[in-house]
Design an enzyme around this catalytic site. Structure first.
Site, PDB file in Angstrom:
ATOM      1  N   ASP A  16     -21.407 117.332 130.284  1.00 52.97           N
ATOM      2  CA  ASP A  16     -20.373 118.041 129.528  1.00 52.97           C
ATOM      3  C   ASP A  16     -19.031 117.376 129.892  1.00 52.97           C
ATOM      4  OD1 ASP A  16     -18.894 120.160 128.212  1.00 52.97           O
ATOM      5  OD2 ASP A  16     -18.491 120.957 130.225  1.00 52.97           O
ATOM      6  N   ASP A  18     -15.290 118.957 129.046  1.00 50.34           N
ATOM      7  CA  ASP A  18     -14.215 119.889 129.414  1.00 50.34           C
ATOM      8  C   ASP A  18     -14.667 120.817 130.541  1.00 50.34           C
ATOM      9  OD1 ASP A  18     -12.207 119.104 127.446  1.00 50.34           O
ATOM     10  OD2 ASP A  18     -13.716 119.768 126.005  1.00 50.34           O
ATOM     11  N   GLU A  25      -8.901 122.237 130.345  1.00 50.39           N
ATOM     12  CA  GLU A  25      -8.583 123.372 129.478  1.00 50.39           C
ATOM     13  C   GLU A  25      -7.170 123.926 129.677  1.00 50.39           C
ATOM     14  OE1 GLU A  25     -10.149 123.962 126.916  1.00 50.39           O
ATOM     15  OE2 GLU A  25     -12.294 123.761 127.159  1.00 50.39           O
ATOM     16  N   GLY A  60     -12.154 123.989 118.988  1.00 46.34           N
ATOM     17  CA  GLY A  60     -10.749 124.340 118.786  1.00 46.34           C
ATOM     18  C   GLY A  60     -10.488 125.051 117.469  1.00 46.34           C
ATOM     19  N   LYS A  61     -11.126 124.600 116.404  1.00 50.79           N
ATOM     20  CA  LYS A  61     -10.904 125.249 115.088  1.00 50.79           C
ATOM     21  C   LYS A  61     -11.490 126.664 115.124  1.00 50.79           C
ATOM     22  CE  LYS A  61     -12.951 121.765 112.839  1.00 50.79           C
ATOM     23  NZ  LYS A  61     -13.047 120.681 113.815  1.00 50.79           N
ATOM     24  N   GLU A  62     -12.690 126.760 115.706  1.00 53.66           N
ATOM     25  CA  GLU A  62     -13.358 128.057 115.815  1.00 53.66           C
ATOM     26  C   GLU A  62     -12.546 129.007 116.701  1.00 53.66           C
ATOM     27  OE1 GLU A  62     -14.617 125.061 116.222  1.00 53.66           O
ATOM     28  OE2 GLU A  62     -16.450 124.886 115.032  1.00 53.66           O
ATOM     29  N   ARG A  63     -11.915 128.448 117.764  1.00 50.94           N
ATOM     30  CA  ARG A  63     -11.108 129.257 118.691  1.00 50.94           C
ATOM     31  C   ARG A  63      -9.879 129.804 117.982  1.00 50.94           C
ATOM     32  NH1 ARG A  63     -10.773 125.803 123.448  1.00 50.94           N
ATOM     33  NH2 ARG A  63     -12.930 126.485 123.583  1.00 50.94           N
ATOM     34  N   HIS A  89      -5.355 121.752 113.740  1.00 51.18           N
ATOM     35  CA  HIS A  89      -6.248 121.209 114.761  1.00 51.18           C
ATOM     36  C   HIS A  89      -6.070 119.703 114.913  1.00 51.18           C
ATOM     37  CE1 HIS A  89     -10.160 120.107 116.688  1.00 51.18           C
ATOM     38  NE2 HIS A  89      -9.712 121.033 117.491  1.00 51.18           N
ATOM     39  N   ASP A 190     -20.186 123.394 133.285  1.00 53.97           N
ATOM     40  CA  ASP A 190     -19.223 124.196 134.050  1.00 53.97           C
ATOM     41  C   ASP A 190     -19.094 125.635 133.557  1.00 53.97           C
ATOM     42  OD1 ASP A 190     -17.823 123.308 131.617  1.00 53.97           O
ATOM     43  OD2 ASP A 190     -16.162 124.426 132.495  1.00 53.97           O
TER      44      ASP A 190
HETATM   45  C1  XBP Z   1     -15.085 122.681 125.270  1.00 47.88           C
HETATM   46  C2  XBP Z   1     -14.494 123.341 124.103  1.00 47.88           C
HETATM   47  C3  XBP Z   1     -13.576 122.595 123.246  1.00 47.88           C
HETATM   48  C4  XBP Z   1     -12.207 122.355 123.842  1.00 47.88           C
HETATM   49  C5  XBP Z   1     -11.229 122.006 122.751  1.00 47.88           C
HETATM   50  O1  XBP Z   1     -16.284 123.358 125.628  1.00 47.88           O
HETATM   51  O2  XBP Z   1     -14.779 124.476 123.824  1.00 47.88           O
HETATM   52  O3  XBP Z   1     -13.410 123.310 122.070  1.00 47.88           O
HETATM   53  O4  XBP Z   1     -11.753 123.532 124.482  1.00 47.88           O
HETATM   54  O5  XBP Z   1     -11.641 120.896 122.034  1.00 47.88           O
HETATM   55  P1  XBP Z   1     -17.478 122.622 126.397  1.00 47.88           P
HETATM   56  P2  XBP Z   1     -11.424 120.798 120.437  1.00 47.88           P
HETATM   57  O6  XBP Z   1     -16.901 122.099 127.675  1.00 47.88           O
HETATM   58  O7  XBP Z   1     -18.497 123.686 126.663  1.00 47.88           O
HETATM   59  O8  XBP Z   1     -18.023 121.525 125.512  1.00 47.88           O
HETATM   60  O9  XBP Z   1     -10.118 121.434 120.130  1.00 47.88           O
HETATM   61  O10 XBP Z   1     -11.452 119.319 120.156  1.00 47.88           O
HETATM   62  O11 XBP Z   1     -12.580 121.532 119.806  1.00 47.88           O
HETATM   63 MG    MG Z   2     -17.322 122.656 129.639  1.00 48.80          MG
END
Ligand code: XBP
Ligand code: MG
Length: 263
Positions: A16, A18, A25, A60-63, A89, A190
């Site tokens: 993974d 992030d 984050e 990010g878009k979903e968030r 985004h 994580d």
């Molecule tokens: C990471 C995410 C990503 C980032 C933002 O989760 O949820 O959406 O926060 O990236 P994981 P984008 O570590 O479980 O993969 O804005 O490019 O989506």
């Molecule tokens: Mg992660």
């Protein structure tokens, strides 16, 4: 190049990004979202605490959609915001990759060492993440160097699969691309969304927690650590058995993988 231990069926490490490779984050993605909101004259500001709640949703878009639906009163929702989210985004991705290019976001302890050791032993490497592909390549370029992008034979990222983590799709996609079975790989995660995804694809999973994820449920992880650690600054084991190791190296990864096959 050494080859992976002959009696070990382990062939590949799938990471993974992030929270696992880097603490992106709080000081990376969150900051970039806020910069994009400012750029578009939208008066949202995601605090460290609010962002922790928003991490329930990956992507990010979903968030952003989740924020509009769950955190705003109807009267505060900007007009046509749903249509503006893809553009917002894109701006966020630009801010995020610019931030990475300053070198502001380093890798977590032990990540560079473990990747180097895995390459030396001949393990295949892949990435499975919900973040946008250019975020992954920017992070690799500005931490391990541009050539490191080629160390990963698959970078499974973002919208390449329709269902993001916690769905298993992104790990299944990586396995398919590598033509490996789950029992030949191990995942590094994580978060609870991350481990749901990796376990959903039947992958043994090593967890390194961070401030946003320390209370998550990792009951089926192979081991839960505070970090990968270094020889001179080891990890703390949150749960599981480190078999005497004080930092995460390939020997411990192989041991944990072997145990997962016996369970
Ligand atoms: C990471 C995410 C990503 C980032 C933002 O989760 O949820 O959406 O926060 O990236 P994981 P984008 O570590 O479980 O993969 O804005 O490019 O989506
Ligand atoms: Mg992660």
């Amino acid at each position: 190049m050494n080859t992976p231990a002959k009696n070990s069926p382990l062939k590949a490490f799938i990471f993974d990004v992030d929270g696992t490779l880097s603490d992106t984050e709080r000081d990376g993605h969150r900051v970039a979202f806020n910069s994009a909101f400012d750029e578009y004259g939208i008066n949202w500001h995601w605090s460290v605490a609010t962002y922790g709640e928003l991490l329930a949703v990956t992507g990010g878009k979903e968030r952003m959609k989740y924020y509009v639906q769950e955190f705003l009163d109807a009267a505060d929702i900007p007009e046509n915001i749903e249509q503006k989210i893809p553009e917002l985004h894109q701006a966020k991705t630009r801010h995020y990759t610019e931030l990475l290019s300053t070198g502001a976001i380093p890798l977590r302890p032990g990540v560079e060492r473990l990747i180097a050791e895995a390459r030396q032993r001949g393990y295949r490497l892949a990435i499975a993440t919900t973040t946008t592909p250019e975020n992954v390549t920017a992070l690799l370029e500005h931490t391990l160097g541009k050539e490191s992008i080629n160390w990963f034979e698959v970078i499974a990222a973002g919208d390449i699969v329709p269902a993001k983590k916690p769905a298993a799709d992104i790990y299944q996609y990586a396995l398919k691309e590598m033509q490996l079975s789950a029992s030949e790989c191990i995942a590094f995660e994580d978060s609870s969304n991350g481990i749901k995804s990796s376990l959903g694809a039947d992958l043994a999973t090593i967890i390194t927690i961070n401030d946003y994820t320390r209370e998550h449920d990792f009951s089926n992880a192979s081991i839960v650590l505070d970090q990968m650690g270094e020889p001179d600054a080891g990890f703390t084991v949150i749960s599981g058995d480190s078999h005497g190791a004080t930092f995460l190296n390939c020997d411990l990864v192989e041991e944990l993988h072997q145990r997962s096959l016996q369970d």
